[in-house]
Design an enzyme around this catalytic site. Structure first.
Site, PDB file in Angstrom:
ATOM      1  CE  LYS A 174      -2.046   2.863   1.798  1.00 18.89           C
ATOM      2  NZ  LYS A 174      -1.763   4.489   1.353  1.00 18.89           N
ATOM      3  CD  GLU A 247      13.120   2.347  11.589  1.00 22.83           C
ATOM      4  OE1 GLU A 247      13.347   3.447  12.144  1.00 22.83           O
ATOM      5  OE2 GLU A 247      13.388   1.056  12.224  1.00 22.83           O
ATOM      6  CB  CYS A 281      12.223  10.282   8.413  1.00 22.50           C
ATOM      7  SG  CYS A 281      13.278   9.019   7.732  1.00 22.50           S
ATOM      8  CD  GLU A 379       8.634  14.126  11.471  1.00 26.97           C
ATOM      9  OE1 GLU A 379       9.652  13.593  10.867  1.00 26.97           O
ATOM     10  OE2 GLU A 379       7.704  13.506  11.715  1.00 26.97           O
TER      11      GLU A 379
END
Length: 481
Positions: A174, A247, A281, A379
């Site tokens: 996906k 992650e 990231c 973030e």
């Protein structure tokens, strides 16, 4: 050119069972519709899992040499179409042409690396009294659900599909709804390389499709890269009886000490903060500079940031493309406002560029950050960098570790002893010494600490990478009954 996207289920390219679709648009020009793709429902996910389940025994029994050869052939297919893929990646995700070229070249390298891993699966033997034998066998875990992000829509999926298939598993894939075309192209490459039709299923769509993949108990392992918020939901859905590899987010610091070369430090900070439009990231989002170099470093970073040309990724001379979506643009605006309201000093950028024809923003630098500020703790996933001051090395390390995240951290110094001390004391899974926080070697383990990762099995490479995709059993053998 408008593309008609499809799911791939049970050996056929098919629309969603409901006929529902969503549009994928160019972030540099939202009027440019790349294509319409299936909005998959739980029924589509159920069909996909059922299809790969039927094919699982045959693929698991396929010799590892054959599995490796298929990945090699898929890599060659991607390389033959590199120019086309670079253009499509620029259009779909917004990368600059140089950034897209790097990702397109890295993806077949990944597949070739995992082709070799297919032949390196080994067990162990253990001493035992008498003439018996104790040994371990590693076997495919079964069905792997791979849920992947939009910021590296070829590279990251190849790091999940490659080892999963090399280990003999079947996969339900996906991809992100922001980059469905790249997901489709990767599946096309695997099929062109000879992957049996039932060994993989592709389900496009929103997070609801990903949630259905994670929730289905027939899926033995789920590998996910994305936000910490979504990762926690997936972790709950998978539960303790099945396997998950997550992650997630980061708030990655670079510590700059008084002996650092300011020009070199500024260059690697700017690369880490504003490369990929800040949407990595492992991107640099905090700079912690000791007093002796803080002001000079801040000035140099601002100079370099102001030199970056922002525009469509395919244009000559552009150093930073658009943000990936309208949602990312609004998130960036919100954090610029929050930073100003919290009392940080906006010294560079902060503006949205253009007349609404694309999701373009300026590289942005805040100074006088403090650990309690949201722009320091949360973030942003955009080109927003915050400077903090430290009085000495110990305070700098403490500030670097003062985060719920622990993905990547850097230090810039010529003092080897302090560099190694930082590596030991850092609470991040990746430590970069005199390097950008972004970028990894393909043959090295990848993974974070704290809220950046489940810290179960490392991704990409290393001793535990393939173990995530395998089950281990211990066998006791006597030579006679």
């Amino acid at each position: 050119m408008t593309i008609e996207g499809m799911n791939y289920i049970d050996g056929h390219w098919v629309p969603s069972s409901s006929g529902a679709t969503f549009e994928c648009r160019n972030p540099a020009d939202p009027n440019d519709v790349i294509g319409a793709f299936p909005e998959s429902s739980s029924a589509d996910v159920n069909a996909a899992i059922s299809a790969v389940a039927k094919a699982a025994p045959q693929w698991a029994a396929t010799p590892p040499e054959r599995r490796g050869a298929i990945l090699e052939s898929a890599a060659a297919y991607l390389e033959e179409r590199a120019d086309e893929l670079i253009g499509e990646l620029v259009r779909e995700e917004g990368k600059t042409r140089a950034e897209a070229a790097m990702e397109v070249s890295r993806t077949p390298m990944n597949l070739r690396f995992y082709a070799g891993e297919a032949l390196r699966t080994t067990g162990s033997t253990y001493p035992t009294p008498g003439e018996g034998l104790v040994m371990t066998l590693r076997q495919p875990i079964g069905i792997v659900g791979a849920i992947t992000p939009w910021n590296f829509p070829l590279n990251i999926p190849s790091r999940k599909l490659g080892p999963a298939l090399a280990a003999g598993n079947v996969v339900v894939f996906k991809p992100s709804e922001l980059t469905p075309l790249m997901g489709q192209r990767l599946v096309e490459a695997l099929l062109a390389g000879g992957l049996p039709a039932g060994a993989i299923a592709l389900v496009q769509g929103s997070g609801r499709a990903g949630a259905a993949v994670a929730a289905d108990e027939r899926v033995d392992a789920v590998t996910f890269t994305g936000s910490t918020e979504v990762g926690r939901v997936i972790h709950t859905a998978v539960g303790p009886e099945r396997r998950s590899q997550l992650e997630m987010g980061g708030k990655n610091p670079v510590v700059v000490l008084e002996d650092a070369d300011v020009d070199k430090a500024a260059a690697l900070i700017v690369k880490g903060a504003f490369g990929l439009s800040g949407q990595a990231c492992t991107g640099t989002s905090r700079v912690i500079a000791v007093d002796a170099v803080h002001d000079g470093l801040l000035n140099r970073v601002v100079e370099l940031a102001c030199e970056i040309v922002v525009g469509p990724g395919g244009d000559t001379g552009v150093g930073m493309g658009p943000l990936a979506s309208a949602g990312q643009l609004e998130k960036f605006r919100d954090y610029v406002r929050i930073g100003c309201e919290e009392g940080a000093e906006l010294v560079c950028g902060g503006e949205v560029l253009g007349d609404g024809g694309g999701y373009f923003v300026q590289p942005t630098v805040f100074a006088e950050g403090s650990p309690d500020m949201r722009i320091v703790r949360e973030e942003v996933f955009g080109p927003l960098l915050v400077f903090l001051r430290a009085s000495d090395f110990d305070e700098a390390v403490a500030l670097a570790n003062d985060s719920e995240f622990g993905l990547s951290a850097g230090v810039v110094t010529n003092d080897v002893a302090r560099a190694l001390s930082f590596a030991s004391r850092s609470e991040s899974g990746l430590v970069k010494i005199n390097q950008s926080t972004t970028g990894q070697s393909m043959n090295a383990p990848f993974g974070g600490h704290k809220s950046s990762s489940t810290q179960t099995h490392k991704e990409q490479a290393g001793d535990t990478m393939m173990q995530f995709y395998q089950s281990e059993k211990t066998v006791y053998l006597s030579p006679s009954a």
